[in-house]
Design a protein around this motif. Structure first.
Motif, short mmCIF file in Angstrom:
data_model
loop_
_atom_site.label_atom_id
_atom_site.label_comp_id
_atom_site.label_asym_id
_atom_site.label_seq_id
_atom_site.Cartn_x
_atom_site.Cartn_y
_atom_site.Cartn_z
N ILE A 57 5.28 -5.62 17.75
CA ILE A 57 6.46 -5.89 16.98
C ILE A 57 5.80 -6.48 15.52
O ILE A 57 6.38 -5.72 14.61
N ILE A 58 4.66 -7.08 15.60
CA ILE A 58 4.18 -7.57 14.19
C ILE A 58 3.94 -6.37 13.45
O ILE A 58 3.87 -6.18 12.18
N PHE A 59 2.88 -5.52 14.12
CA PHE A 59 2.18 -4.39 13.40
C PHE A 59 3.56 -3.37 12.90
O PHE A 59 3.22 -2.91 11.90
N HIS A 60 4.60 -3.33 13.68
CA HIS A 60 5.62 -2.47 13.03
C HIS A 60 6.32 -3.07 11.87
O HIS A 60 6.44 -2.43 10.96
N LEU A 61 6.73 -4.43 11.90
CA LEU A 61 7.16 -5.18 10.89
C LEU A 61 6.34 -5.08 9.64
O LEU A 61 6.96 -5.05 8.63
N HIS A 62 5.10 -4.90 9.78
CA HIS A 62 4.02 -4.91 8.66
C HIS A 62 3.86 -3.49 8.11
O HIS A 62 3.05 -3.28 7.11
N SER A 78 -2.51 -6.34 5.04
CA SER A 78 -1.42 -6.34 6.11
C SER A 78 -1.90 -6.65 7.29
O SER A 78 -1.34 -7.30 8.49
N LEU A 79 -3.30 -6.06 7.80
CA LEU A 79 -3.90 -6.25 9.04
C LEU A 79 -4.33 -7.57 9.26
O LEU A 79 -3.84 -8.18 10.24
N ALA A 80 -4.89 -8.18 8.14
CA ALA A 80 -5.44 -9.75 8.09
C ALA A 80 -4.13 -10.60 8.55
O ALA A 80 -4.17 -11.34 9.29
N VAL A 81 -2.98 -10.37 7.91
CA VAL A 81 -1.96 -11.19 7.82
C VAL A 81 -1.24 -11.25 9.42
O VAL A 81 -0.86 -11.92 10.11
N ALA A 82 -1.24 -9.70 9.81
CA ALA A 82 -0.43 -9.53 11.06
C ALA A 82 -1.40 -10.04 12.34
O ALA A 82 -0.94 -10.74 13.21
N VAL A 83 -2.91 -9.89 12.17
CA VAL A 83 -3.84 -10.68 13.09
C VAL A 83 -3.49 -12.23 12.92
O VAL A 83 -3.52 -12.81 14.20
N LEU A 84 -3.44 -12.84 11.92
CA LEU A 84 -3.11 -14.33 11.68
C LEU A 84 -1.83 -14.82 12.49
O LEU A 84 -1.82 -15.47 13.23
N GLN A 85 -0.91 -13.92 12.18
CA GLN A 85 0.48 -14.22 12.80
C GLN A 85 0.40 -13.79 14.47
O GLN A 85 0.96 -14.83 14.95
N LEU A 86 -0.46 -13.04 14.94
CA LEU A 86 -0.48 -12.85 16.39
C LEU A 86 -1.28 -13.99 17.05
O LEU A 86 -0.75 -14.43 17.98
N LEU A 87 -2.26 -14.50 16.05
CA LEU A 87 -2.81 -15.66 16.76
C LEU A 87 -1.92 -16.84 16.71
O LEU A 87 -1.97 -17.54 17.82
N VAL A 88 -1.04 -17.23 15.68
CA VAL A 88 -0.40 -18.21 15.96
C VAL A 88 0.83 -17.98 17.09
O VAL A 88 1.06 -18.88 17.76
N PHE A 89 1.46 -16.85 17.11
CA PHE A 89 2.46 -16.57 18.27
C PHE A 89 1.87 -16.70 19.67
O PHE A 89 2.38 -17.24 20.46
N VAL A 90 0.42 -16.22 19.76
CA VAL A 90 -0.26 -16.42 21.09
C VAL A 90 -0.61 -17.75 21.27
O VAL A 90 -0.55 -18.19 22.57
N MET A 91 -1.08 -18.52 20.49
CA MET A 91 -1.19 -19.76 20.47
C MET A 91 0.03 -20.83 21.05
O MET A 91 0.21 -21.47 22.00
N ALA A 92 1.17 -20.43 20.39
CA ALA A 92 2.45 -21.12 20.65
C ALA A 92 2.82 -20.65 22.08
O ALA A 92 3.51 -21.48 22.79
N GLY A 93 2.69 -19.39 22.15
CA GLY A 93 3.10 -18.58 23.65
C GLY A 93 2.20 -19.53 24.71
O GLY A 93 2.81 -19.61 25.77
#
Length: 143
Positions: A57-62, A78-93
């Protein structure tokens, strides 16, 4: 690469991303946990699908699945921002799903490995896409 089947290019990039995300998470888990991996394998297997779904989802949105006519600096950012967002979402999950034995060190190392492994993969497909683009022969006339 963009010939008859443009969706095939996106599918190959998507499958490569999935493979790299899985390998990076596995390598991070083995590096941090070491010989106790069999104890934590259940958590890894349960958090993996969440990580993959959020990643897609994040990679598609970026816009990381359509690399044509983008500068590589934009793709890298875009890749750096997407990986950081993925980190935040997985930490929250992992917090909300009560996977407390999946340590934060594993998540941070996973994010670093994901970025370092995804960057050459994206560069390869960016070069293939940009090499197949037609040069626009346009002359602007005016004052």
């Amino acid at each position: 690469m963009r010939g008859r089947f443009p969706f095939t290019n996106k599918l190959i990039i998507m499958l490569g991303d999935i493979g790299i995300i899985i390998v990076a998470a596995y390598l991070a888990m083995v590096a941090v946990v070491g010989n106790k991996f069999s104890v934590h394998a259940d958590t890894y297997l349960q958090l993996g699908p969440l990580m993959l779904a959020v990643m897609l989802i994040i990679f598609h949105l970026h816009g990381l699945y359509s690399l044509a006519r983008k500068r590589f600096a934009y793709v890298t950012l875009s890749l750096a921002v997407a990986v950081l967002q993925l980190l935040v979402f997985v930490m929250a999950g992992s917090f909300f799903l009560r996977y407390f034995d999946y340590s934060r060190a594993v998540l941070i190392l996973t994010a670093c490995l994901q970025f370092l492994l995804l960057l050459p993969w994206r560069y390869l497909f960016w070069r293939l896409d940009s090499s197949h683009l037609q040069c626009m022969n346009t002359m602007l006339v005016g004052s």
